[in-house]
Design a protein around this motif. Structure first.
Motif, mmCIF file in Angstrom:
data_model
loop_
_atom_site.group_PDB
_atom_site.id
_atom_site.type_symbol
_atom_site.label_atom_id
_atom_site.label_comp_id
_atom_site.label_asym_id
_atom_site.label_seq_id
_atom_site.Cartn_x
_atom_site.Cartn_y
_atom_site.Cartn_z
ATOM 1 N N ALA A 175 4.599 34.141 62.786
ATOM 2 C CA ALA A 175 5.432 34.831 63.769
ATOM 3 C C ALA A 175 4.840 34.716 65.166
ATOM 4 O O ALA A 175 5.571 34.506 66.147
ATOM 5 N N THR A 176 3.528 34.845 65.273
ATOM 6 C CA THR A 176 2.866 34.722 66.571
ATOM 7 C C THR A 176 2.963 33.300 67.105
ATOM 8 O O THR A 176 3.186 33.090 68.299
ATOM 9 N N ALA A 177 2.798 32.319 66.225
ATOM 10 C CA ALA A 177 2.849 30.918 66.655
ATOM 11 C C ALA A 177 4.202 30.564 67.260
ATOM 12 O O ALA A 177 4.278 29.805 68.235
ATOM 13 N N PHE A 178 5.282 31.112 66.701
ATOM 14 C CA PHE A 178 6.632 30.774 67.149
ATOM 15 C C PHE A 178 7.314 31.895 67.921
ATOM 16 O O PHE A 178 8.475 31.763 68.285
ATOM 17 N N ASN A 179 6.609 33.024 68.120
ATOM 18 C CA ASN A 179 7.177 34.166 68.820
ATOM 19 C C ASN A 179 8.467 34.629 68.137
ATOM 20 O O ASN A 179 9.480 34.894 68.782
ATOM 21 N N ALA A 180 8.414 34.726 66.793
ATOM 22 C CA ALA A 180 9.620 35.049 66.025
ATOM 23 C C ALA A 180 9.244 35.917 64.830
ATOM 24 O O ALA A 180 8.846 35.396 63.785
ATOM 25 N N PRO A 181 9.347 37.248 64.955
ATOM 26 C CA PRO A 181 8.941 38.129 63.853
ATOM 27 C C PRO A 181 9.770 37.946 62.590
ATOM 28 O O PRO A 181 9.247 38.026 61.483
ATOM 29 N N ALA A 183 11.108 35.212 61.497
ATOM 30 C CA ALA A 183 10.673 33.976 60.847
ATOM 31 C C ALA A 183 9.409 34.211 60.029
ATOM 32 O O ALA A 183 9.241 33.632 58.952
ATOM 33 N N GLY A 184 8.514 35.066 60.527
ATOM 34 C CA GLY A 184 7.301 35.366 59.781
ATOM 35 C C GLY A 184 7.599 36.054 58.470
ATOM 36 O O GLY A 184 7.031 35.709 57.426
ATOM 37 N N ALA A 185 8.492 37.032 58.484
ATOM 38 C CA ALA A 185 8.850 37.749 57.258
ATOM 39 C C ALA A 185 9.574 36.836 56.270
ATOM 40 O O ALA A 185 9.300 36.865 55.059
ATOM 41 N N VAL A 186 10.491 36.014 56.764
ATOM 42 C CA VAL A 186 11.215 35.086 55.889
ATOM 43 C C VAL A 186 10.258 34.070 55.280
ATOM 44 O O VAL A 186 10.372 33.714 54.099
ATOM 45 N N PHE A 187 9.294 33.607 56.058
ATOM 46 C CA PHE A 187 8.294 32.658 55.569
ATOM 47 C C PHE A 187 7.523 33.262 54.396
ATOM 48 O O PHE A 187 7.245 32.582 53.404
ATOM 49 N N VAL A 188 7.166 34.534 54.501
ATOM 50 C CA VAL A 188 6.442 35.204 53.423
ATOM 51 C C VAL A 188 7.290 35.274 52.161
ATOM 52 O O VAL A 188 6.845 34.913 51.060
ATOM 53 N N LEU A 189 8.529 35.754 52.301
ATOM 54 C CA LEU A 189 9.361 36.017 51.137
ATOM 55 C C LEU A 189 9.878 34.745 50.473
ATOM 56 O O LEU A 189 9.981 34.687 49.242
ATOM 57 N N GLU A 190 10.210 33.737 51.256
ATOM 58 C CA GLU A 190 10.798 32.521 50.689
ATOM 59 C C GLU A 190 9.752 31.463 50.350
ATOM 60 O O GLU A 190 9.795 30.862 49.281
ATOM 61 N N SER A 208 4.291 41.351 60.840
ATOM 62 C CA SER A 208 4.919 40.427 61.792
ATOM 63 C C SER A 208 5.344 41.140 63.078
ATOM 64 O O SER A 208 5.125 40.630 64.186
ATOM 65 N N ILE A 209 5.943 42.311 62.948
ATOM 66 C CA ILE A 209 6.419 43.026 64.140
ATOM 67 C C ILE A 209 5.251 43.480 65.010
ATOM 68 O O ILE A 209 5.268 43.327 66.238
ATOM 69 N N SER A 210 4.219 44.055 64.394
ATOM 70 C CA SER A 210 3.069 44.498 65.190
ATOM 71 C C SER A 210 2.332 43.316 65.804
ATOM 72 O O SER A 210 1.825 43.408 66.931
ATOM 73 N N ALA A 211 2.283 42.185 65.094
ATOM 74 C CA ALA A 211 1.641 40.990 65.650
ATOM 75 C C ALA A 211 2.380 40.503 66.892
ATOM 76 O O ALA A 211 1.763 40.138 67.896
ATOM 77 N N MET A 213 4.274 42.267 68.910
ATOM 78 C CA MET A 213 4.119 43.227 70.011
ATOM 79 C C MET A 213 2.818 42.994 70.764
ATOM 80 O O MET A 213 2.794 42.995 72.003
ATOM 81 N N PHE A 214 1.743 42.769 70.044
ATOM 82 C CA PHE A 214 0.462 42.566 70.709
ATOM 83 C C PHE A 214 0.351 41.166 71.304
ATOM 84 O O PHE A 214 -0.222 40.993 72.390
ATOM 85 N N SER A 215 0.873 40.169 70.627
ATOM 86 C CA SER A 215 0.789 38.807 71.164
ATOM 87 C C SER A 215 1.630 38.660 72.431
ATOM 88 O O SER A 215 1.252 37.923 73.347
ATOM 89 N N ARG A 216 2.747 39.366 72.496
ATOM 90 C CA ARG A 216 3.577 39.289 73.700
ATOM 91 C C ARG A 216 2.886 39.932 74.889
ATOM 92 O O ARG A 216 3.095 39.523 76.032
ATOM 93 N N GLY A 217 2.053 40.929 74.624
ATOM 94 C CA GLY A 217 1.262 41.487 75.712
ATOM 95 C C GLY A 217 0.273 40.478 76.263
ATOM 96 O O GLY A 217 -0.026 40.478 77.460
ATOM 97 N N ILE A 218 -0.228 39.609 75.400
ATOM 98 C CA ILE A 218 -1.169 38.572 75.824
ATOM 99 C C ILE A 218 -0.432 37.397 76.458
ATOM 100 O O ILE A 218 -0.879 36.816 77.444
ATOM 101 N N LEU A 219 0.725 37.067 75.898
ATOM 102 C CA LEU A 219 1.443 35.855 76.304
ATOM 103 C C LEU A 219 2.604 36.130 77.254
ATOM 104 O O LEU A 219 3.408 35.231 77.488
ATOM 105 N N GLY A 220 2.697 37.314 77.802
ATOM 106 C CA GLY A 220 3.839 37.664 78.647
ATOM 107 C C GLY A 220 4.088 36.683 79.766
ATOM 108 O O GLY A 220 5.204 36.200 79.969
#
Length: 226
Positions: A175-181, A183-190, A208-211, A213-220
C-alpha cells in the motif's frame, strides 16, 4: 531458490490461540505505523535518487569527457555493494522478497529476522537508485512483513495471529509503495492468504490504512508534484 531456515518461534509462543479482535486491530495499526514510516522513507529516498539521476546526471555528463565513465563505474559499484550486503548480512533479502513472504505464509520456510530490514532498505536504494530495472514494491512488501513479524513476536502472539499480522504488514508495504490502501488489503486477501475471514480483513485494513496515513505525511510534497 528459497533458503530453508529453522522455525524461530519459542515453544511458549507455538500455539494456535488467538487474541481479541481489538488487540489484533491495535497491533495491526502499530505495524502499519512502523511500516508506513520505513517504506515511506524508502520511497522518498528513491524519489530523490531518481530526480538526481534524471535531472542532475545529464548536467554532470554534459561537456565532461570522463562523466560517462564515472557514472558507469558508480552504478557498477552500487550494484556490487547491494549484492555483497545481501550475501553477507541477510541472504533472505535476495530477489524481490514477495516469493519469500508467500513461502512463509504457506509454511514452506521461516520468517526473516529483523536485520533484513536495513539490508533491504540500503540495498534497495543502491540497486534501484542506480537505475537497475527493479520495482519498489518487492522490498516494501518484504520489509513490511519483517516489521510485522518482529512486532508480533515481541507481543508474544499465537501462530495464527503472527501469520495474520505478517500478511498485514506485507500488504501495508505494498500500500505504501503504490499509495493505495485498498490495493494492500486486496493483495493480502487474494494473493497472500487466498481466503476471506474477519480477523484477516481487520488486520489487513488496519495496517494498510495506518501505513498510508503516516507515509503520506512523509511523502506529501512528493505526491503533490505528481
Amino acid at each position: 531458490m528459497l533458503q530453508q531456515v529453522p522455525d524461530r518461534t519459542p515453544h511458549s509462543e507455538r500455539t494456535d490461540s488467538s487474541c481479541s479482535l481489538v488487540f489484533l486491530a491495535s497491533a495491526s495499526i502499530l505495524i502499519g505505523i512502523a511500516t508506513g514510516t520505513i517504506c515511506g522513507t524508502f520511497r522518498l529516498f528513491l524519489e530523490w535518487l531518481e530526480f538526481t539521476r534524471t535531472e542532475m546526471a545529464p548536467r554532470f555528463l554534459h561537456g565532461s569527457p570522463w562523466g560517462g565513465f564515472f557514472l558507469v563505474v558508480g552504478v557498477a559499484l552500487a550494484a556490487l555493494t547491494a549484492v555483497e550486503m545481501v550475501r553477507r548480512l541477510a541472504p533472505l533479502a535476495a530477489g524481490s522478497g514477495i516469493p519469500h513472504v508467500e513461502a512463509v505464509l504457506s509454511g514452506i520456510t521461516g520468517p526473516a529476522s529483523w536485520p533484513l530490514i536495513p539490508v533491504k532498505f540500503v540495498g534497495g536504494l543502491l540497486a534501484i537508485g542506480s537505475g537497475l530495472a527493479l520495482g519498489r514494491e518487492g522490498p516494501s512488501v518484504q520489509m513490511g512483513a519483517a516489521v510485522a513479524d518482529a512486532i508480533a513476536r515481541r507481543l508474544s502472539l499465537g501462530r495464527a495471529d503472527c501469520r495474520a499480522l505478517l500478511a498485514a504488514g506485507a500488504g501495508a508495504g505494498l500500500a505504501t509503495a503504490f499509495n493505495a490502501p485498498a490495493a494492500g488489503a486486496v493483495f493480502v486477501l487474494e494473493e497472500l492468504v487466498g481466503q476471506f475471514e474477519a480477523r484477516m480483513v481487520c488486520a489487513a485494513l488496519g495496517a494498510s490504512i495506518s501505513a498510508i496515513m503516516f507515509s503520506r505525511g512523509i511523502l506529501g510534497s512528493v505526491d503533490k508534484r505528481r
